[in-house]
Design an enzyme around this catalytic site. Structure first.
Site, PDB file in Angstrom:
ATOM      1  N   CYS A   1      -6.157  -0.145   6.909  1.00  0.00           N
ATOM      2  CA  CYS A   1      -5.932   0.451   5.587  1.00  0.00           C
ATOM      3  C   CYS A   1      -7.091   1.377   5.219  1.00  0.00           C
ATOM      4  O   CYS A   1      -8.248   0.942   5.136  1.00  0.00           O
ATOM      5  CB  CYS A   1      -5.777  -0.645   4.532  1.00  0.00           C
ATOM      6  SG  CYS A   1      -5.419   0.000   2.873  1.00  0.00           S
TER       7      CYS A   1
ATOM      8  N   ASP B   1       0.412   3.784   1.720  1.00  0.00           N
ATOM      9  CA  ASP B   1       0.365   4.366   3.070  1.00  0.00           C
ATOM     10  C   ASP B   1       1.773   4.680   3.605  1.00  0.00           C
ATOM     11  O   ASP B   1       2.652   3.818   3.596  1.00  0.00           O
ATOM     12  CB  ASP B   1      -0.339   3.364   4.013  1.00  0.00           C
ATOM     13  CG  ASP B   1      -0.747   4.009   5.329  1.00  0.00           C
ATOM     14  OD1 ASP B   1       0.142   4.515   6.045  1.00  0.00           O
ATOM     15  OD2 ASP B   1      -1.947   4.004   5.641  1.00  0.00           O
TER      16      ASP B   1
ATOM     17  N   CYS C   1       0.842  -1.195   0.000  1.00  0.00           N
ATOM     18  CA  CYS C   1       0.000   0.000   0.000  1.00  0.00           C
ATOM     19  C   CYS C   1       0.884   1.255   0.000  1.00  0.00           C
ATOM     20  O   CYS C   1       1.992   1.251   0.515  1.00  0.00           O
ATOM     21  CB  CYS C   1      -0.904   0.004   1.232  1.00  0.00           C
ATOM     22  SG  CYS C   1      -2.097   1.374   1.257  1.00  0.00           S
TER      23      CYS C   1
ATOM     24  N   HIS D   1      -2.085  -4.091   5.022  1.00  0.00           N
ATOM     25  CA  HIS D   1      -1.879  -3.649   6.411  1.00  0.00           C
ATOM     26  C   HIS D   1      -3.226  -3.388   7.064  1.00  0.00           C
ATOM     27  O   HIS D   1      -4.175  -2.944   6.419  1.00  0.00           O
ATOM     28  CB  HIS D   1      -0.991  -2.403   6.462  1.00  0.00           C
ATOM     29  CG  HIS D   1      -1.616  -1.172   5.875  1.00  0.00           C
ATOM     30  ND1 HIS D   1      -2.220  -0.199   6.641  1.00  0.00           N
ATOM     31  CD2 HIS D   1      -1.752  -0.766   4.597  1.00  0.00           C
ATOM     32  CE1 HIS D   1      -2.679   0.757   5.846  1.00  0.00           C
ATOM     33  NE2 HIS D   1      -2.419   0.445   4.608  1.00  0.00           N
TER      34      HIS D   1
ATOM     35  N   ARG E   1       2.883   4.896   6.429  1.00  0.00           N
ATOM     36  CA  ARG E   1       3.285   4.159   7.632  1.00  0.00           C
ATOM     37  C   ARG E   1       3.785   2.753   7.328  1.00  0.00           C
ATOM     38  O   ARG E   1       4.107   1.986   8.232  1.00  0.00           O
ATOM     39  CB  ARG E   1       2.098   4.079   8.605  1.00  0.00           C
ATOM     40  CG  ARG E   1       1.609   5.442   9.085  1.00  0.00           C
ATOM     41  CD  ARG E   1       0.240   5.352   9.714  1.00  0.00           C
ATOM     42  NE  ARG E   1      -0.782   4.941   8.732  1.00  0.00           N
ATOM     43  CZ  ARG E   1      -2.072   4.767   9.025  1.00  0.00           C
ATOM     44  NH1 ARG E   1      -2.490   4.971  10.267  1.00  0.00           N
ATOM     45  NH2 ARG E   1      -2.908   4.397   8.079  1.00  0.00           N
TER      46      ARG E   1
HETATM   47 CO    CO Z   1      -3.457   1.160   3.004  1.00  0.00          CO
END
Ligand code: CO
Length: 198
Positions: free
Chosen positions: A99, A42, A40, A96, A44
């Site tokens: 999400c 993302d 992803c 994750h 993080r």
């Molecule tokens: Co995500």
């Protein structure tokens, strides 16, 4: 405005060379990663950092909600290069928990283009509706959907012609499904590894 990033970069490069003077010189001529990460976008979930790999050790493709859609030219181009040219040994599909993309796919709010991008997750949701509806807590339900999404994407990758052709040629290649916890930094293997044609 971005001076601190440039300063960080200089320090990082200096540290690398201090430990290993030939580090960057070796990477100039070729990359030979054994791993291909599909994760992803993302912020993080930084791919290399999570698994402790250096530049040159992992090929990476990231998009919203770690999808491997069989009609997406971007993903397919990266997949083909990873399999046919780099000949990676392992493809890691890494979702994750928590999400935002997975949550946005099923919250009923209209956001525009991303609703189309997230369509495959609504299909996964529909296919597992009974299992998901039996989970009372919303967070746990969405986390399960994150796992189911990873499993579906593993199937997409493992059934792609680039991958099945590689297996037919006798190439060693495994497709794994993992999920990462932002809360504790740990990955869990979902146990759906595919190492050859069905
Ligand atoms: Co995500």
């Amino acid at each position: 405005m971005l001076d601190h990033l440039i300063a960080n970069n200089r320090q990082w490069a200096e540290r690398k060379v201090a430990v290993d003077p030939g580090f960057f010189k070796r990477l100039v001529d070729q990359q030979a990663p054994e791993y291909f990460w599909i994760g992803c976008s993302d912020s993080r979930v930084p791919a290399n950092e999570i698994v402790g790999l250096d530049p040159g050790e992992m090929f990476v493709h990231r998009n919203v909600a770690n999808l491997a859609p069989p009609q997406d030219a971007n993903y397919l181009s990266v997949l083909q290069f990873a399999v046919d040219v780099l000949k990676v040994k392992h493809i890691l599909v890494v979702g994750h928990y928590g999400c935002g993309g997975v949550a946005a796919a099923v919250d009923g709010v209209r956001r525009g283009l991303v609703d189309h991008w997230l369509h495959p997750i609504r299909e996964v949701h529909q296919d597992h509706l009974h299992e998901l509806e039996a989970i009372p807590a919303e967070r746990a339900r969405l986390d399960r959907l994150c796992e189911l999404n990873v499993m579906r994407q593993v199937r997409n990758v493992a059934s792609d012609v680039f991958v099945t052709d590689a297996w037919a040629r006798g190439q060693s290649l495994r497709v794994h499904g993992w999920v990462y916890s932002i809360a504790n930094g740990l990955v869990t293997d979902l146990g759906v590894t595919v190492s050859g044609p069905p």
